[in-house]
Scaffold this active site. Structure first.
Site, PDB file in Angstrom:
ATOM      1  N   HIS A 122      -4.201   1.213   7.703  1.00 35.10           N
ATOM      2  CA  HIS A 122      -2.840   1.768   7.676  1.00 35.10           C
ATOM      3  C   HIS A 122      -2.768   2.966   6.707  1.00 35.10           C
ATOM      4  CE1 HIS A 122       1.693   1.111   7.847  1.00 35.10           C
ATOM      5  NE2 HIS A 122       1.572   1.912   6.810  1.00 35.10           N
ATOM      6  N   GLU A 123      -3.342   2.798   5.502  1.00 35.53           N
ATOM      7  CA  GLU A 123      -3.259   3.875   4.495  1.00 35.53           C
ATOM      8  C   GLU A 123      -4.145   5.063   4.876  1.00 35.53           C
ATOM      9  OE1 GLU A 123      -0.792   3.631   2.658  1.00 35.53           O
ATOM     10  OE2 GLU A 123      -0.543   1.493   3.027  1.00 35.53           O
ATOM     11  N   GLN A 134       3.056   9.929   1.174  1.00 34.39           N
ATOM     12  CA  GLN A 134       4.332   9.203   1.204  1.00 34.39           C
ATOM     13  C   GLN A 134       5.204   9.523  -0.013  1.00 34.39           C
ATOM     14  OE1 GLN A 134       2.489   5.156   2.200  1.00 34.39           O
ATOM     15  NE2 GLN A 134       4.461   5.061   3.260  1.00 34.39           N
ATOM     16  N   HIS A 157      -2.376   7.116   7.294  1.00 26.60           N
ATOM     17  CA  HIS A 157      -1.396   7.986   6.621  1.00 26.60           C
ATOM     18  C   HIS A 157      -2.045   9.285   6.173  1.00 26.60           C
ATOM     19  CE1 HIS A 157       2.482   6.074   6.292  1.00 26.60           C
ATOM     20  NE2 HIS A 157       1.994   4.951   5.794  1.00 26.60           N
ATOM     21  N   GLY A 180       0.827  -1.204   0.000  1.00 24.72           N
ATOM     22  CA  GLY A 180       0.000   0.000   0.000  1.00 24.72           C
ATOM     23  C   GLY A 180       0.857   1.249   0.000  1.00 24.72           C
ATOM     24  N   CYS A 190       6.186  -0.284   7.388  1.00 28.87           N
ATOM     25  CA  CYS A 190       5.795   0.859   6.571  1.00 28.87           C
ATOM     26  C   CYS A 190       6.967   1.274   5.695  1.00 28.87           C
ATOM     27  CB  CYS A 190       5.392   2.009   7.497  1.00 28.87           C
ATOM     28  SG  CYS A 190       4.912   3.489   6.606  1.00 28.87           S
ATOM     29  N   LEU A 191       6.688   1.590   4.434  1.00 29.19           N
ATOM     30  CA  LEU A 191       7.757   2.006   3.515  1.00 29.19           C
ATOM     31  C   LEU A 191       8.425   3.309   3.973  1.00 29.19           C
ATOM     32  CD1 LEU A 191       5.985   1.256   0.106  1.00 29.19           C
ATOM     33  CD2 LEU A 191       7.773  -0.105   1.206  1.00 29.19           C
TER      34      LEU A 191
HETATM   35 ZN    ZN Z   1       2.864   3.101   5.705  1.00 27.86          ZN
END
Ligand code: ZN
Length: 175
Positions: free
Chosen positions: A141-142, A54, A145, A49, A99-100
């Site tokens: 999660h997204e 991000q 963000h 995701g 998380c990226l």
């Molecule tokens: Zn993330």
């Protein structure tokens, strides 16, 4: 047409990750090319995701692709979410998350087991979806963000401290 491009993923504590994003007013060509780039960036990472902030764009856009990660193969293909909101939640699960934007840190996070989400798709049409398992986790999660929250914000004070110490060490090492 603009070719797709992998964009740079912003890392914590970049301020763009810590601020609530703004709703999309019109799903136009620039939004579609942002979505294409986000999908490309998510697949290249690779991740399941990605939220627009991000890649440094403070808009309510997120993409999720859990195909291949969930048992039974590609049960759900790519999901594009514009202006998503969680309508209802059910149950609780505690599972490992990463998380990226926080590349070297994973921790168990408490989430709702099942969620119902309303959003617009890349054509601008409203839709609702219900999910459990990895998709439910990815949705929460997204959407976090897009509200300026990272999964570490969901941890207990003790675990948050462990995270802060690790982060300090990582930042010191990369300096
Ligand atoms: Zn993330």
């Amino acid at each position: 047409m603009k070719p797709m491009a992998v964009r740079e993923i912003k890392k914590y504590p970049d301020p763009v990750l810590l601020k609530k994003t703004v709703p999309v007013e019109a799903v136009d060509e620039s939004i579609c090319s942002l979505i294409d780039d986000m999908v490309e960036t998510m697949h290249a990472a690779p991740g399941v995701g990605l939220a627009a902030n991000q890649v440094g764009v403070p808009l309510q856009v997120a993409v999720i692709d859990i195909s291949g990660r969930e048992e039974g193969g590609s049960r759900q293909s790519l999901v594009v979410l514009i202006n998503p909101e969680i309508l209802s939640r059910e149950g609780t699960v505690v599972e490992e998350e990463g998380c990226l934007s926080l590349p070297d840190f994973t921790e168990k996070v408490k989430r709702s087991a099942r969620v119902r989400v309303r959003a617009r798709d890349r054509k601008g049409n409203h839709f609702e979806m219900e999910a459990d398992g990895l998709m439910a986790k990815a949705l929460q999660h997204e959407i976090d963000h897009l509200n300026g929250l990272l999964f570490v914000d969901r941890l207990s004070p003790l675990k948050k401290n462990i995270f802060r110490r690790k982060l300090k060490k990582t930042l010191a090492e990369s300096a």
